[in-house]
Motif scaffolding. Structure first.
Motif, PDB file in Angstrom:
ATOM      1  N   LEU A 105       0.726  -1.156  -0.048  1.00  0.00           N
ATOM      2  CA  LEU A 105       0.056  -0.025  -0.217  1.00  0.00           C
ATOM      3  C   LEU A 105       0.894   1.228  -0.072  1.00  0.00           C
ATOM      4  O   LEU A 105       0.262   2.296  -0.038  1.00  0.00           O
ATOM      5  N   ASN A 106       2.199   1.106  -0.085  1.00  0.00           N
ATOM      6  CA  ASN A 106       3.084   2.047  -0.295  1.00  0.00           C
ATOM      7  C   ASN A 106       2.720   2.936   1.112  1.00  0.00           C
ATOM      8  O   ASN A 106       2.982   4.146   1.407  1.00  0.00           O
ATOM      9  N   ALA A 107       2.637   2.246   2.095  1.00  0.00           N
ATOM     10  CA  ALA A 107       2.663   2.676   3.424  1.00  0.00           C
ATOM     11  C   ALA A 107       3.418   2.515   4.553  1.00  0.00           C
ATOM     12  O   ALA A 107       3.307   2.608   5.621  1.00  0.00           O
ATOM     13  N   ILE A 108       4.833   2.088   3.994  1.00  0.00           N
ATOM     14  CA  ILE A 108       5.820   1.776   5.144  1.00  0.00           C
ATOM     15  C   ILE A 108       6.238   2.672   5.938  1.00  0.00           C
ATOM     16  O   ILE A 108       6.740   2.347   7.268  1.00  0.00           O
ATOM     17  N   ASN A 109       5.978   3.972   5.737  1.00  0.00           N
ATOM     18  CA  ASN A 109       6.516   5.155   6.763  1.00  0.00           C
ATOM     19  C   ASN A 109       5.411   5.165   7.740  1.00  0.00           C
ATOM     20  O   ASN A 109       5.849   5.237   8.863  1.00  0.00           O
ATOM     21  N   GLU A 110       4.172   4.857   7.574  1.00  0.00           N
ATOM     22  CA  GLU A 110       3.226   4.950   8.653  1.00  0.00           C
ATOM     23  C   GLU A 110       3.576   3.587   9.342  1.00  0.00           C
ATOM     24  O   GLU A 110       3.473   3.828  10.584  1.00  0.00           O
ATOM     25  N   PHE A 111       3.731   2.502   8.924  1.00  0.00           N
ATOM     26  CA  PHE A 111       4.386   1.418   9.570  1.00  0.00           C
ATOM     27  C   PHE A 111       5.360   1.461  10.390  1.00  0.00           C
ATOM     28  O   PHE A 111       5.223   1.224  11.638  1.00  0.00           O
ATOM     29  N   ARG A 136       6.244   4.584  11.504  1.00  0.00           N
ATOM     30  CA  ARG A 136       5.887   5.426  12.627  1.00  0.00           C
ATOM     31  C   ARG A 136       5.178   4.818  13.733  1.00  0.00           C
ATOM     32  O   ARG A 136       5.434   5.046  15.004  1.00  0.00           O
ATOM     33  N   TYR A 137       3.972   3.985  13.452  1.00  0.00           N
ATOM     34  CA  TYR A 137       3.368   3.054  14.077  1.00  0.00           C
ATOM     35  C   TYR A 137       4.342   2.588  15.322  1.00  0.00           C
ATOM     36  O   TYR A 137       4.222   2.733  16.292  1.00  0.00           O
ATOM     37  N   TYR A 138       4.971   1.696  14.665  1.00  0.00           N
ATOM     38  CA  TYR A 138       5.776   0.757  15.502  1.00  0.00           C
ATOM     39  C   TYR A 138       7.083   1.535  16.360  1.00  0.00           C
ATOM     40  O   TYR A 138       7.336   1.052  17.542  1.00  0.00           O
ATOM     41  N   ARG A 139       7.139   2.689  15.944  1.00  0.00           N
ATOM     42  CA  ARG A 139       8.173   3.531  16.830  1.00  0.00           C
ATOM     43  C   ARG A 139       7.534   4.374  17.677  1.00  0.00           C
ATOM     44  O   ARG A 139       8.153   5.011  18.550  1.00  0.00           O
ATOM     45  N   SER A 140       6.237   4.155  17.808  1.00  0.00           N
ATOM     46  CA  SER A 140       5.410   5.254  18.662  1.00  0.00           C
ATOM     47  C   SER A 140       5.051   4.680  20.007  1.00  0.00           C
ATOM     48  O   SER A 140       4.518   5.335  20.844  1.00  0.00           O
ATOM     49  N   VAL A 141       5.326   3.240  20.186  1.00  0.00           N
ATOM     50  CA  VAL A 141       4.868   2.726  21.378  1.00  0.00           C
ATOM     51  C   VAL A 141       5.663   2.713  22.376  1.00  0.00           C
ATOM     52  O   VAL A 141       6.914   3.265  22.329  1.00  0.00           O
ATOM     53  N   ASP A 142       5.077   2.466  23.641  1.00  0.00           N
ATOM     54  CA  ASP A 142       5.853   2.478  25.006  1.00  0.00           C
ATOM     55  C   ASP A 142       6.372   0.882  25.109  1.00  0.00           C
ATOM     56  O   ASP A 142       7.504   1.072  25.585  1.00  0.00           O
ATOM     57  N   PHE A 195      15.135  -4.371  12.614  1.00  0.00           N
ATOM     58  CA  PHE A 195      16.291  -4.137  12.927  1.00  0.00           C
ATOM     59  C   PHE A 195      16.349  -2.468  13.316  1.00  0.00           C
ATOM     60  O   PHE A 195      16.664  -2.036  14.292  1.00  0.00           O
ATOM     61  N   HIS A 196      15.521  -1.568  12.489  1.00  0.00           N
ATOM     62  CA  HIS A 196      15.680  -0.148  12.390  1.00  0.00           C
ATOM     63  C   HIS A 196      14.662   0.256  13.545  1.00  0.00           C
ATOM     64  O   HIS A 196      14.751   1.045  14.516  1.00  0.00           O
ATOM     65  N   THR A 197      13.446  -0.504  13.525  1.00  0.00           N
ATOM     66  CA  THR A 197      12.572  -0.234  14.721  1.00  0.00           C
ATOM     67  C   THR A 197      13.058  -0.499  16.146  1.00  0.00           C
ATOM     68  O   THR A 197      13.042   0.232  16.938  1.00  0.00           O
ATOM     69  N   PHE A 198      13.737  -1.669  16.040  1.00  0.00           N
ATOM     70  CA  PHE A 198      14.285  -2.146  17.357  1.00  0.00           C
ATOM     71  C   PHE A 198      15.528  -0.994  17.813  1.00  0.00           C
ATOM     72  O   PHE A 198      15.308  -0.507  19.021  1.00  0.00           O
ATOM     73  N   ASN A 199      16.283  -0.594  17.111  1.00  0.00           N
ATOM     74  CA  ASN A 199      17.301   0.585  17.433  1.00  0.00           C
ATOM     75  C   ASN A 199      16.483   1.722  17.794  1.00  0.00           C
ATOM     76  O   ASN A 199      16.966   2.200  18.804  1.00  0.00           O
ATOM     77  N   ALA A 200      15.603   2.123  17.037  1.00  0.00           N
ATOM     78  CA  ALA A 200      14.667   3.435  17.479  1.00  0.00           C
ATOM     79  C   ALA A 200      14.003   3.226  18.809  1.00  0.00           C
ATOM     80  O   ALA A 200      14.134   4.158  19.729  1.00  0.00           O
ATOM     81  N   LEU A 201      13.665   2.049  19.016  1.00  0.00           N
ATOM     82  CA  LEU A 201      12.654   1.927  20.457  1.00  0.00           C
ATOM     83  C   LEU A 201      13.936   1.826  21.448  1.00  0.00           C
ATOM     84  O   LEU A 201      13.682   2.539  22.620  1.00  0.00           O
ATOM     85  N   LEU A 202      15.032   1.367  21.216  1.00  0.00           N
ATOM     86  CA  LEU A 202      15.783   1.339  22.255  1.00  0.00           C
ATOM     87  C   LEU A 202      16.699   2.380  22.541  1.00  0.00           C
ATOM     88  O   LEU A 202      16.732   2.894  23.553  1.00  0.00           O
ATOM     89  N   GLU A 203      16.756   3.374  21.744  1.00  0.00           N
ATOM     90  CA  GLU A 203      17.088   4.780  21.690  1.00  0.00           C
ATOM     91  C   GLU A 203      16.111   5.533  22.369  1.00  0.00           C
ATOM     92  O   GLU A 203      16.621   6.332  23.147  1.00  0.00           O
ATOM     93  N   GLY A 204      15.142   5.294  22.317  1.00  0.00           N
ATOM     94  CA  GLY A 204      13.945   5.991  22.688  1.00  0.00           C
ATOM     95  C   GLY A 204      13.556   5.478  24.253  1.00  0.00           C
ATOM     96  O   GLY A 204      12.813   6.269  24.757  1.00  0.00           O
TER      97      GLY A 204
END
Ligand code: ADP
Ligand code: MG
Length: 339
Positions: free
Chosen positions: A88-94, A96-102, A123-132
């Protein structure tokens, strides 16, 4: 939106030696998400309570902070959602969503094996979450370093926080789980009946639950309270099936339990006498009680050579002649496995 199962809580998780480390770690994370144990990696065989603990953490977090964004999903759902997002060409929403969680709870991550694009995204989601400072919780059927088909950089990151194993529950814990599950269904399961079921069914909790359901249905059907006789009647077929199946796995579990060592030590490379001897005894029992070949048995013990098995059989034979203790142990085990 996450789909936490509100029925899996810490309250109804029965603690025993086999899972107390994992439970304690899970509780720590639930009380202090994003803290020292990030990611929390829970691993172990099927039906041992990994998913239960994961939900328990999520539920605990929500109880203390109702607006926390706790997202639980199976790794296959993560993959499927990503594929849809790509279509759906919505990878950015994807992203954003997974990086916004607690807290992001991903179950059975061994299914990421061989899925390179998903691993890349994760991998990228993981890094972003860990950093946050957002909490990541993962489960797997094996230790992260042993998941084939997983990128090295992910394997190593999975070990950055805390990894804990859940082992098969020991006898008393299995009985306690049965009594607790029965109570949850408002059924009175006497202690001796619970012990009887727990003694006969040794593999995992899901099987215990299935057996308990059978017992409850049978009790309702014949209109009698649950006792030993009723359990025997209700589970006759199940037990008969089990009796026919003396598997290597069964032998390993029984021997591990007998010597109070970890099931994982049956397969490990550790050579201390305290684990090596029980392992040799289990190999010898496997040779005696199953039709498996020496190479097959070696394979079942963490990929050992058939000569190792042969050596174990000889060694155990000699020891049974020279040590009365060992001879007695061996006979006890034979009896336990043959019933
Ligand atoms: P896994 O994810 O490790 O395969 P699950 O968490 O799905 O296992 O557990 C299987 C079933 O057994 C679930 O219904 C779960 O509630 C129950 N269970 C497992 N361990 C325990 C325990 N220690 N106390 C109570 N119930 C348990
Ligand atoms: Mg699970």
């Amino acid at each position: 939106k996450g789909s936490l199962n509100s029925e899996n809580t810490f309250d109804n998780f029965i603690e025993g030696k086999s899972n107390q480390l994992a439970r304690a770690a899970a509780m720590q994370v639930a009380e202090n998400p994003g803290g020292a144990y990030n990611p929390l990696f829970i691993y172990g065989g099927v039906g041992l309570g990994k998913t239960h603990l994961m939900h328990a953490i999520g539920n605990h977090m929500l109880a203390h902070k109702p607006d926390a964004r706790v997202v639980y999903l199976h790794s296959e759902t993560f993959v499927a959602t990503m594929v849809t997002a790509l279509q759906l060409n919505a990878i950015n929403e994807f992203k954003r969503y997974y990086r916004s969680v607690d807290a992001l709870l991903i179950d059975d991550i061994q299914f990421f094996a061989g899925k390179e694009r998903s691993q890349e995204e994760f991998f990228h989601t993981f890094n972003a979450l860990l950093e946050g400072g957002q909490q990541i919780i993962l489960t797997s059927d094996r230790y992260h370093k042993e998941i084939n088909g997983l990128e090295e950089r992910l394997k190593s990151r999975f070990g950055w926080g805390l990894s804990v194993a859940v082992e098969p529950p020991e006898l008393e814990t299995r009985a306690a789980i049965l009594i607790n599950k029965a109570a949850q269904s408002n059924v009175d399961l006497p202690g001796d009946a619970a012990m009887f079921i727990a003694q006969r069914l040794r593999s995992h909790v899901r099987e215990l639950e299935g057996a308990l359901k059978k017992v409850i249905i049978h009790a309702n059907f014949v209109g009698r309270p649950i006792d030993l006789d009723l359990v025997r009647e209700a589970l006759r077929d199940l037990f008969a099936l089990h009796d026919k199946l003396v598997s290597v796995d069964n032998i390993q579990r029984t021997v591990a339990e007998y010597y109070k060592i970890k099931m994982s030590d049956m397969l490990s490379k550790r050579r201390n006498r305290s684990v090596a001897r029980p392992r040799q005894i289990a190999m010898s029992l496997a040779k005696e009680l199953t039709n498996h070949s020496l190479p097959e048995i070696g394979d079942a013990f963490g990929g050992r050579d058939h000569t190792t098995v042969l050596h174990a059989c000889k060694q155990v034979k000699n020891l049974r002649g020279s040590s009365q203790d060992l001879a007695e142990d061996y006979n006890n085990l034979l009896r336990a496995l043959a019933t």
